[in-house]
Design a protein around this motif. Structure first.
Motif, PDB file in Angstrom:
ATOM      1  N   MET A 239       0.841  -1.200   0.000  1.00 44.69           N
ATOM      2  CA  MET A 239       0.000   0.000   0.000  1.00 44.69           C
ATOM      3  C   MET A 239       0.877   1.252   0.000  1.00 44.69           C
ATOM      4  O   MET A 239       2.070   1.189   0.299  1.00 44.69           O
ATOM      5  CB  MET A 239      -0.956  -0.004   1.197  1.00 44.69           C
ATOM      6  CG  MET A 239      -0.331  -0.277   2.533  1.00 44.69           C
ATOM      7  SD  MET A 239      -1.538  -0.369   3.894  1.00 44.69           S
ATOM      8  CE  MET A 239      -2.386  -1.876   3.495  1.00 44.69           C
ATOM      9  N   GLY A 240       0.266   2.365  -0.384  1.00 48.34           N
ATOM     10  CA  GLY A 240       1.016   3.614  -0.463  1.00 48.34           C
ATOM     11  C   GLY A 240       0.178   4.687  -1.141  1.00 48.34           C
ATOM     12  O   GLY A 240      -0.893   4.401  -1.676  1.00 48.34           O
TER      13      GLY A 240
ATOM     14  N   VAL B   9      -8.916   5.028   0.754  1.00 50.41           N
ATOM     15  CA  VAL B   9     -10.067   4.198   0.395  1.00 50.41           C
ATOM     16  C   VAL B   9      -9.902   2.791   0.965  1.00 50.41           C
ATOM     17  O   VAL B   9     -10.862   2.153   1.374  1.00 50.41           O
ATOM     18  CB  VAL B   9     -10.236   4.141  -1.146  1.00 50.41           C
ATOM     19  CG1 VAL B   9     -11.251   3.094  -1.558  1.00 50.41           C
ATOM     20  CG2 VAL B   9     -10.669   5.499  -1.682  1.00 50.41           C
ATOM     21  N   PHE B  10      -8.650   2.327   1.012  1.00 48.89           N
ATOM     22  CA  PHE B  10      -8.403   0.974   1.528  1.00 48.89           C
ATOM     23  C   PHE B  10      -8.099   0.976   3.023  1.00 48.89           C
ATOM     24  O   PHE B  10      -8.690   0.213   3.784  1.00 48.89           O
ATOM     25  CB  PHE B  10      -7.242   0.324   0.767  1.00 48.89           C
ATOM     26  CG  PHE B  10      -7.028  -1.122   1.137  1.00 48.89           C
ATOM     27  CD1 PHE B  10      -7.854  -2.105   0.603  1.00 48.89           C
ATOM     28  CD2 PHE B  10      -6.026  -1.493   2.012  1.00 48.89           C
ATOM     29  CE1 PHE B  10      -7.684  -3.439   0.951  1.00 48.89           C
ATOM     30  CE2 PHE B  10      -5.846  -2.826   2.366  1.00 48.89           C
ATOM     31  CZ  PHE B  10      -6.676  -3.801   1.828  1.00 48.89           C
ATOM     32  N   THR B  11      -7.189   1.850   3.461  1.00 47.77           N
ATOM     33  CA  THR B  11      -6.719   1.784   4.854  1.00 47.77           C
ATOM     34  C   THR B  11      -7.766   2.222   5.873  1.00 47.77           C
ATOM     35  O   THR B  11      -7.771   1.723   6.995  1.00 47.77           O
ATOM     36  CB  THR B  11      -5.453   2.639   5.064  1.00 47.77           C
ATOM     37  OG1 THR B  11      -5.691   3.950   4.575  1.00 47.77           O
ATOM     38  CG2 THR B  11      -4.272   2.042   4.345  1.00 47.77           C
ATOM     39  N   TRP B  12      -8.647   3.152   5.497  1.00 50.22           N
ATOM     40  CA  TRP B  12      -9.616   3.656   6.482  1.00 50.22           C
ATOM     41  C   TRP B  12     -11.041   3.173   6.235  1.00 50.22           C
ATOM     42  O   TRP B  12     -11.979   3.682   6.837  1.00 50.22           O
ATOM     43  CB  TRP B  12      -9.582   5.189   6.535  1.00 50.22           C
ATOM     44  CG  TRP B  12      -8.218   5.713   6.850  1.00 50.22           C
ATOM     45  CD1 TRP B  12      -7.446   6.526   6.077  1.00 50.22           C
ATOM     46  CD2 TRP B  12      -7.418   5.423   8.016  1.00 50.22           C
ATOM     47  NE1 TRP B  12      -6.234   6.754   6.678  1.00 50.22           N
ATOM     48  CE2 TRP B  12      -6.183   6.098   7.860  1.00 50.22           C
ATOM     49  CE3 TRP B  12      -7.632   4.647   9.158  1.00 50.22           C
ATOM     50  CZ2 TRP B  12      -5.171   6.029   8.818  1.00 50.22           C
ATOM     51  CZ3 TRP B  12      -6.612   4.578  10.099  1.00 50.22           C
ATOM     52  CH2 TRP B  12      -5.406   5.265   9.938  1.00 50.22           C
ATOM     53  N   SER B  13     -11.218   2.200   5.347  1.00 45.31           N
ATOM     54  CA  SER B  13     -12.574   1.679   5.087  1.00 45.31           C
ATOM     55  C   SER B  13     -12.779   0.374   5.839  1.00 45.31           C
ATOM     56  O   SER B  13     -11.826  -0.347   6.153  1.00 45.31           O
ATOM     57  CB  SER B  13     -12.776   1.442   3.586  1.00 45.31           C
ATOM     58  OG  SER B  13     -11.933   0.398   3.127  1.00 45.31           O
TER      59      SER B  13
ATOM     60  N   LYS C 127      -2.708   0.666  13.507  1.00 44.46           N
ATOM     61  CA  LYS C 127      -4.091   0.276  13.198  1.00 44.46           C
ATOM     62  C   LYS C 127      -4.175  -1.227  12.918  1.00 44.46           C
ATOM     63  O   LYS C 127      -5.088  -1.904  13.364  1.00 44.46           O
ATOM     64  CB  LYS C 127      -4.602   1.063  11.985  1.00 44.46           C
ATOM     65  CG  LYS C 127      -6.065   0.821  11.653  1.00 44.46           C
ATOM     66  CD  LYS C 127      -6.506   1.734  10.518  1.00 44.46           C
ATOM     67  CE  LYS C 127      -7.995   1.629  10.243  1.00 44.46           C
ATOM     68  NZ  LYS C 127      -8.369   0.359   9.617  1.00 44.46           N
ATOM     69  N   THR C 128      -3.202  -1.741  12.161  1.00 42.11           N
ATOM     70  CA  THR C 128      -3.257  -3.147  11.738  1.00 42.11           C
ATOM     71  C   THR C 128      -2.519  -4.089  12.683  1.00 42.11           C
ATOM     72  O   THR C 128      -2.816  -5.281  12.722  1.00 42.11           O
ATOM     73  CB  THR C 128      -2.649  -3.310  10.337  1.00 42.11           C
ATOM     74  OG1 THR C 128      -1.279  -2.903  10.369  1.00 42.11           O
ATOM     75  CG2 THR C 128      -3.408  -2.489   9.308  1.00 42.11           C
ATOM     76  N   ARG C 129      -1.521  -3.563  13.412  1.00 43.92           N
ATOM     77  CA  ARG C 129      -0.668  -4.385  14.290  1.00 43.92           C
ATOM     78  C   ARG C 129       0.043  -5.486  13.496  1.00 43.92           C
ATOM     79  O   ARG C 129       0.208  -6.604  13.971  1.00 43.92           O
ATOM     80  CB  ARG C 129      -1.495  -5.015  15.423  1.00 43.92           C
ATOM     81  CG  ARG C 129      -2.226  -4.030  16.292  1.00 43.92           C
ATOM     82  CD  ARG C 129      -1.297  -3.369  17.276  1.00 43.92           C
ATOM     83  NE  ARG C 129      -1.969  -2.354  18.064  1.00 43.92           N
ATOM     84  CZ  ARG C 129      -1.361  -1.582  18.950  1.00 43.92           C
ATOM     85  NH1 ARG C 129      -0.057  -1.706  19.137  1.00 43.92           N
ATOM     86  NH2 ARG C 129      -2.005  -0.673  19.638  1.00 43.92           N
TER      87      ARG C 129
END
Length: 235
Positions: free
Chosen positions: A1-2, A105-109, A155-157
């Protein structure tokens, strides 16, 4: 991601070439419903399940809203994707997942979280956070990227590898120096003349806060275009 334009898809293509050359068995998943063409052979492609243009039309959405809705629809069937991946897993060394261009769109959905957690529950999962190195030469942009990587980590750990892309254009040595030496980052900030009152004070404070984060963060420089640094990336 980026971030958009950081070279996520191009890097996946480069990794695909490298793994194929070595005869390493790998599997590819494309999660970007809006991409026109994928430069690597995607074994599972969200576009085969969801029609982005139809979603935009049917739900009267803009581009980002349509990407998010497409991901939501795909996430409801992600158990089927996991079933396929679990069947293939014994013969595979890597499964590479390419996320949508717009990172938020991906990380916060909710769908992004569902997909990430589902993968992490089934497989040893590593996040690769791609940084556009030439764009990060500004201390302000550099700090924005670091804060984003830090927030994704917490957020993901999940383990994260900070990957400085496009080192064929600009070496990532400056970024490693900034991460290793607080004083060097301050000097970079002064050199750029980014003494913007409150913003400058905030950035300086943030760089001190992130000092602990940097110590545990694995980072590497690569060029998706030339292949430079890819062997170090796999290590």
């Amino acid at each position: 991601m980026g971030m958009a334009g950081s070279g996520k898809t191009t890097l996946v293509q480069r990794l695909n070439l490298e793994l194929n050359a070595k005869g390493t068995k790998s599997y590819y998943v494309n999660l970007d419903p809006a991409v026109k063409s994928v430069p690597f052979a995607a074994n599972i492609d969200i576009r085969d399940t969801v029609n982005y243009k139809e979603v935009m039309k049917q739900y009267e959405l803009g581009p980002n809203g349509a990407i998010m809705t497409s991901l939501n629809l795909f996430a409801t069937r992600f158990d089927q994707v996991l079933t396929i991946l679990e069947k293939r897993a014994p013969e595979l060394e890597y499964i590479l997942v390419d996320t949508p261009g717009q990172i938020e769109v991906f990380t916060w959905s909710a769908s992004g979280a569902i997909i990430t957690e589902a993968l992490a529950t089934s497989f040893p999962t590593i996040l690769v956070y791609i940084v556009d190195t030439p764009r990060t030469a500004s201390p302000t942009t550099f700090m924005s990227n670091m804060l984003y990587a830090c927030s994704i980590l917490y957020k993901t750990r999940l383990p994260i590898v900070l990957t400085f892309n496009k080192i064929d254009i600009l070496s990532h040595a400056f970024a490693q120096e900034w991460m290793g030496d607080f004083e060097k980052f301050q000097e970079g900030l002064d050199r750029q003349g980014e003494d913007m009152g409150y913003m400058s004070t905030l950035i300086r404070s943030m760089s001190l806060v992130l000092d602990e984060f940097y110590k545990t963060l694995r980072n590497v420089g690569v060029s998706a275009a030339s292949g430079e640094g890819v062997s170090e990336f796999f290590k």
